[in-house]
Design a protein around this motif. Structure first.
Motif, PDB file in Angstrom:
ATOM      1  N   ARG A 174       1.422  -1.318  -0.133  1.00 14.05           N
ATOM      2  CA  ARG A 174       0.547  -0.038   0.205  1.00 14.05           C
ATOM      3  C   ARG A 174       0.635   1.366   0.132  1.00 14.05           C
ATOM      4  NH1 ARG A 174      -5.388  -1.426   1.134  1.00 14.05           N
ATOM      5  NH2 ARG A 174      -5.604   0.601   2.027  1.00 14.05           N
ATOM      6  N   GLY A 175       0.735   2.577   0.686  1.00 15.25           N
ATOM      7  CA  GLY A 175       0.881   3.632   0.690  1.00 15.25           C
ATOM      8  C   GLY A 175       3.069   3.430   1.060  1.00 15.25           C
ATOM      9  N   GLN A 176       3.347   1.880   2.105  1.00 15.48           N
ATOM     10  CA  GLN A 176       4.023   2.309   2.088  1.00 15.48           C
ATOM     11  C   GLN A 176       4.838   1.789   1.156  1.00 15.48           C
ATOM     12  OE1 GLN A 176       4.349  -0.265   6.043  1.00 15.48           O
ATOM     13  NE2 GLN A 176       2.035  -0.430   6.305  1.00 15.48           N
ATOM     14  N   GLY A 177       4.676   0.887   0.505  1.00 17.54           N
ATOM     15  CA  GLY A 177       5.346   0.388  -0.775  1.00 17.54           C
ATOM     16  C   GLY A 177       5.447   1.811  -2.052  1.00 17.54           C
ATOM     17  N   ILE A 178       5.202   2.874  -2.178  1.00 23.28           N
ATOM     18  CA  ILE A 178       5.113   3.762  -2.341  1.00 23.28           C
ATOM     19  C   ILE A 178       5.901   4.698  -1.670  1.00 23.28           C
ATOM     20  CG2 ILE A 178       3.924   6.261  -3.889  1.00 23.28           C
ATOM     21  CD1 ILE A 178       1.727   4.516  -3.576  1.00 23.28           C
ATOM     22  N   ALA A 179       6.197   4.910  -1.099  1.00 24.28           N
ATOM     23  CA  ALA A 179       7.511   5.239  -0.029  1.00 24.28           C
ATOM     24  C   ALA A 179       8.498   4.835  -0.335  1.00 24.28           C
ATOM     25  CB  ALA A 179       7.043   5.496   1.150  1.00 24.28           C
ATOM     26  N   LEU A 180       8.362   3.311   0.195  1.00 21.01           N
ATOM     27  CA  LEU A 180       9.901   2.656  -0.268  1.00 21.01           C
ATOM     28  C   LEU A 180      10.595   3.169  -1.640  1.00 21.01           C
ATOM     29  CD1 LEU A 180      11.884   0.665   1.300  1.00 21.01           C
ATOM     30  CD2 LEU A 180      10.259  -0.891   0.477  1.00 21.01           C
ATOM     31  N   ALA A 181       9.326   2.735  -2.571  1.00 22.25           N
ATOM     32  CA  ALA A 181       9.979   2.877  -3.419  1.00 22.25           C
ATOM     33  C   ALA A 181      10.685   4.728  -4.145  1.00 22.25           C
ATOM     34  CB  ALA A 181       8.596   2.680  -4.487  1.00 22.25           C
ATOM     35  N   LEU A 182      10.303   5.455  -3.570  1.00 19.42           N
ATOM     36  CA  LEU A 182      11.334   6.493  -4.020  1.00 19.42           C
ATOM     37  C   LEU A 182      12.163   6.952  -3.109  1.00 19.42           C
ATOM     38  CD1 LEU A 182      10.991   9.474  -4.257  1.00 19.42           C
ATOM     39  CD2 LEU A 182       9.008   9.556  -2.280  1.00 19.42           C
ATOM     40  N   THR A 183      12.159   5.738  -1.896  1.00 21.23           N
ATOM     41  CA  THR A 183      13.774   6.055  -1.271  1.00 21.23           C
ATOM     42  C   THR A 183      14.851   5.227  -1.538  1.00 21.23           C
ATOM     43  OG1 THR A 183      12.440   6.098   1.271  1.00 21.23           O
ATOM     44  CG2 THR A 183      14.926   4.876   1.113  1.00 21.23           C
ATOM     45  N   LEU A 184      14.432   4.030  -2.585  1.00 19.62           N
ATOM     46  CA  LEU A 184      15.534   3.147  -3.220  1.00 19.62           C
ATOM     47  C   LEU A 184      15.563   3.663  -4.707  1.00 19.62           C
ATOM     48  CD1 LEU A 184      13.387  -0.105  -2.060  1.00 19.62           C
ATOM     49  CD2 LEU A 184      16.107   0.872  -1.170  1.00 19.62           C
ATOM     50  N   SER A 185      14.550   4.560  -5.239  1.00 22.30           N
ATOM     51  CA  SER A 185      15.243   5.132  -6.750  1.00 22.30           C
ATOM     52  C   SER A 185      15.990   6.687  -5.768  1.00 22.30           C
ATOM     53  CB  SER A 185      13.528   5.162  -7.052  1.00 22.30           C
ATOM     54  OG  SER A 185      12.800   6.654  -6.496  1.00 22.30           O
ATOM     55  N   THR A 186      15.820   7.162  -4.972  1.00 25.07           N
ATOM     56  CA  THR A 186      17.010   7.988  -4.558  1.00 25.07           C
ATOM     57  C   THR A 186      18.070   7.658  -4.594  1.00 25.07           C
ATOM     58  OG1 THR A 186      14.955   9.307  -3.913  1.00 25.07           O
ATOM     59  CG2 THR A 186      16.962  10.224  -3.730  1.00 25.07           C
ATOM     60  N   LEU A 187      17.953   6.766  -4.345  1.00 27.75           N
ATOM     61  CA  LEU A 187      19.564   6.047  -3.907  1.00 27.75           C
ATOM     62  C   LEU A 187      20.517   5.797  -4.862  1.00 27.75           C
ATOM     63  CD1 LEU A 187      21.532   4.820  -1.892  1.00 27.75           C
ATOM     64  CD2 LEU A 187      20.588   2.956  -1.646  1.00 27.75           C
ATOM     65  N   ILE A 188      19.281   4.786  -6.393  1.00 25.51           N
ATOM     66  CA  ILE A 188      19.889   5.077  -6.949  1.00 25.51           C
ATOM     67  C   ILE A 188      20.547   6.258  -7.680  1.00 25.51           C
ATOM     68  CG2 ILE A 188      19.702   4.058  -9.126  1.00 25.51           C
ATOM     69  CD1 ILE A 188      17.453   2.067  -8.031  1.00 25.51           C
ATOM     70  N   ASN A 189      19.363   7.030  -7.550  1.00 27.71           N
ATOM     71  CA  ASN A 189      20.533   8.394  -8.540  1.00 27.71           C
ATOM     72  C   ASN A 189      21.370   8.923  -7.677  1.00 27.71           C
ATOM     73  OD1 ASN A 189      18.608  10.580  -9.850  1.00 27.71           O
ATOM     74  ND2 ASN A 189      19.853  12.095  -8.069  1.00 27.71           N
ATOM     75  N   THR A 190      21.251   8.919  -6.359  1.00 25.22           N
ATOM     76  CA  THR A 190      22.832   9.204  -5.834  1.00 25.22           C
ATOM     77  C   THR A 190      24.000   8.618  -6.171  1.00 25.22           C
ATOM     78  OG1 THR A 190      21.193   9.922  -3.824  1.00 25.22           O
ATOM     79  CG2 THR A 190      23.581   9.131  -3.281  1.00 25.22           C
ATOM     80  N   ILE A 191      23.709   7.374  -6.585  1.00 21.91           N
ATOM     81  CA  ILE A 191      24.396   6.595  -6.587  1.00 21.91           C
ATOM     82  C   ILE A 191      25.538   6.973  -7.882  1.00 21.91           C
ATOM     83  CG2 ILE A 191      25.623   4.052  -7.779  1.00 21.91           C
ATOM     84  CD1 ILE A 191      23.633   3.054  -5.655  1.00 21.91           C
ATOM     85  N   PHE A 192      24.466   7.099  -9.556  1.00 21.49           N
ATOM     86  CA  PHE A 192      25.105   7.733 -11.201  1.00 21.49           C
ATOM     87  C   PHE A 192      25.373   9.143 -11.129  1.00 21.49           C
ATOM     88  CE2 PHE A 192      22.106   4.126 -11.995  1.00 21.49           C
ATOM     89  CZ  PHE A 192      22.502   3.365 -12.707  1.00 21.49           C
TER      90      PHE A 192
END
Length: 553
Positions: A439-457
């Motif tokens: 649910r909403g937790q999944g959308i929030a977790l997706a944002l956190t993980l994708s932001t980590l990916i952005n930082t790595i790149f």
């Protein structure tokens, strides 16, 4: 002797960044406090119901476009180009060129935003149904009720979106004024305008909501009034700089070399910004398909996260961009890297402790700020569950807001855009995969993980930039992050065990005491512990501040 002078210069640069950041932080802090009051007003009047979802969806559309026409264009393209004009020799001819550039860019921004606003108002009825959950089973016992709710939400989203779409034009003009002022290293007026905006939205809600019997409508009117004030308030300060902001012909606008440079810089980022916008649109769509209130819960959680980001990350990013641009233009790579590392460390020592504290006391913070009236216990539980996943990504978002300007300062917008696109793809995949099971937790977790990916790149792409010493920056960031994590864990232990004791001690004493006192006491203990750790280990950030105050005495 030379080493001492070099050390003094570095310390001076560090303190200068801290001082400039502190001044703007105070202005931004006032803005974020008012923004929090605005969010508390939203919670009180709308809670996490249908009207709250409709308001958040309607505000999202012009707000997303704002990032393209306002924040993106100004930070990525206008300020670096304007800075180059200002660095030219102070002659009548150069002043005229600079003035022509300002007028041409202002004309471009206003022309494009007016066109988009008109189109947006016309197509809103076609967009609104995308963010309303339509009932699928006509045989369901509550089908008629769900259908009525669906139709009501469509009408509300259409109405509110049409009211708030002109906000895009207003905030774009305000952002342009901010770009001129920031280019002249004047930060306070632009930092104060959001205070006015939030105050006007709050006042409008309390005055108009009883009369309209629709708090969401009252808040939407407040958004337009607040956007108008944001633009007008900065006008006198622009006048004091000696620069004028006037319209010019479209022909001159297109031919202006500076404006062409702005277009060339911003063009690669359009794809990235469009991806970012689509990212938010998809997540909002998924949230609306899950259940009523999820969209609002996500927004309440994000506002808390952005309270910290707005005060510190955006502030530091705003302050260092003109300086980074100047150092890049002068090929002073060592100073460039020193300033960037300093900014990263400042954000690290702020964002990591805040994340740890919030994971322990997030419920009390949310109850203190939002609970009451329309925001009931169910709203609290929904928002807390989402907030825990959002706050875990605070460091990555903060780093992105600091590192991206370092690329912009070197006139490179392509690499941050690529990093943003990869992050966008990851977020969409993760959000679709996690939204319904979590649910909403999944959308929030997706944002956190994708932001980590952005930082790595972003760190990977540093290798392609001449001014950046990737090894030095990465090593400093990793080592300092590990240190701050250890400090934060130690500071978290006492408040973790003290939390139930404080909650029991102040239970059933009203909202302010029941939640406010445990939050206040735990913050003081956490902050004192953390500061003592920094002093004992002679952390460079805290030592620079201490040494400066000692010298003043």
């Amino acid at each position: 002797m030379e080493k001492n002078e070099l050390t003094q210069k570095k310390d001076g640069a560090k303190f200068s960044l801290l001082k400039s950041g502190l001044i703007l932080s105070l202005m931004t802090a006032a803005s974020r406090v008012m923004g929090l009051i605005r969010q508390m007003t939203t919670a009180a009047f709308l809670g996490t119901g249908m009207y709250a979802d409709a308001y958040n969806v309607s505000f999202m559309i012009p707000n997303l476009l704002r990032r393209l026409f306002a924040e993106n264009a100004i930070s990525v393209a206008f300020i670096p180009t304007f800075k180059k004009y200002l660095e030219k020799e102070d002659t009548i001819e150069n002043k005229k060129e600079t003035q022509d550039f300002i007028n041409a860019t202002f004309t471009l921004v206003t022309f494009l935003t007016v066109i988009v606003v008109i189109i947006g108002i016309l197509i809103t009825p076609a967009i609104a149904p995308l963010f309303c959950k339509a009932p699928k089973d006509p045989s369901a016992a509550n089908y008629a009720e769900l259908l009525e709710l669906y139709n009501l939400k469509k009408v509300e989203v259409t109405l509110l979106s049409r009211i708030m779409f002109p906000y895009l034009f207003l905030i774009s003009v305000a952002a342009f004024f901010q770009g001129v002022l920031n280019g002249c290293k004047i930060f306070a007026p632009s930092g104060f305008t959001p205070v006015l905006f939030n105050a006007i939205v709050v006042i409008s809600t309390y005055i108009l909501a009883p009369k309209t019997k629709d708090p969401a409508l009252a808040m939407s009117i407040g958004v337009i009034l607040g956007g108008t004030v944001q633009a007008l308030f900065q006008w006198p300060f622009i006048h004091k700089t000696g620069w004028k902001v006037c319209f010019t012909s479209l022909k001159k606008t297109i031919k202006n070399p500076g404006t062409r440079k702005v277009i060339a810089l911003i063009a690669p980022t359009i794809i990235g910004i469009a991806a970012y916008q689509l990212n938010d649109v998809v997540c909002t769509y998924l949230a609306n398909q899950i259940d009523v209130g999820v969209t609002s819960g996500l927004q309440y959680s994000l506002r808390l996260q952005e309270l910290v980001l707005g005060i510190f990350a955006v502030t530091i990013g705003t302050v260092i961009l003109p300086d980074l641009t100047g150092l890049a233009n002068e090929k002073k790579n060592e100073e460039f890297n020193t300033l960037l590392i300093q900014a990263i460390k400042i954000m690290t020592v702020i964002s990591i402790p805040v994340s740890f504290y919030s994971l322990v006391n997030g419920r009390e913070i949310i109850c203190l700020l939002y609970k009451g009236k329309a925001f009931d216990e169910n709203s609290v539980n929904l928002t807390v569950s989402i907030f825990n996943y959002h706050i875990a990504g605070l460091l990555f978002i903060a780093l992105n807001r600091i590192i991206a300007p370092a690329f912009y300062a070197q006139q490179n917008t392509k690499l941050p855009t690529l990093a943003g696109i990869y992050s966008f793809i990851a977020n969409i995949i993760l959000a679709v995969a996690l939204a319904f099971p979590m649910r909403g937790q999944g959308i929030a977790l997706a944002l956190t993980l994708s932001t980590l990916i952005n930082t790595i790149f972003l760190f990977i792409y540093m290798k392609k930039m001449d001014a950046m010493n990737t090894t030095k920056i990465l090593k400093s960031t990793i080592l300092y992050t590990i240190r701050v994590i250890i400090y934060s864990v130690i500071a978290t232990v006492p408040i973790y065990f003290l939390r139930p004791v404080l909650l029991n001690a102040f239970a059933d004493r009203g909202k302010i005491l029941s939640y406010g006192m445990p939050v206040l006491i735990s913050i003081l203990i956490f902050a004192i512990t953390g500061i003592l750790e920094l002093i004992i280990t002679k952390d460079e950030i805290i030592m620079v501040v201490i040494n400066k105050f000692r010298k003043r005495k």
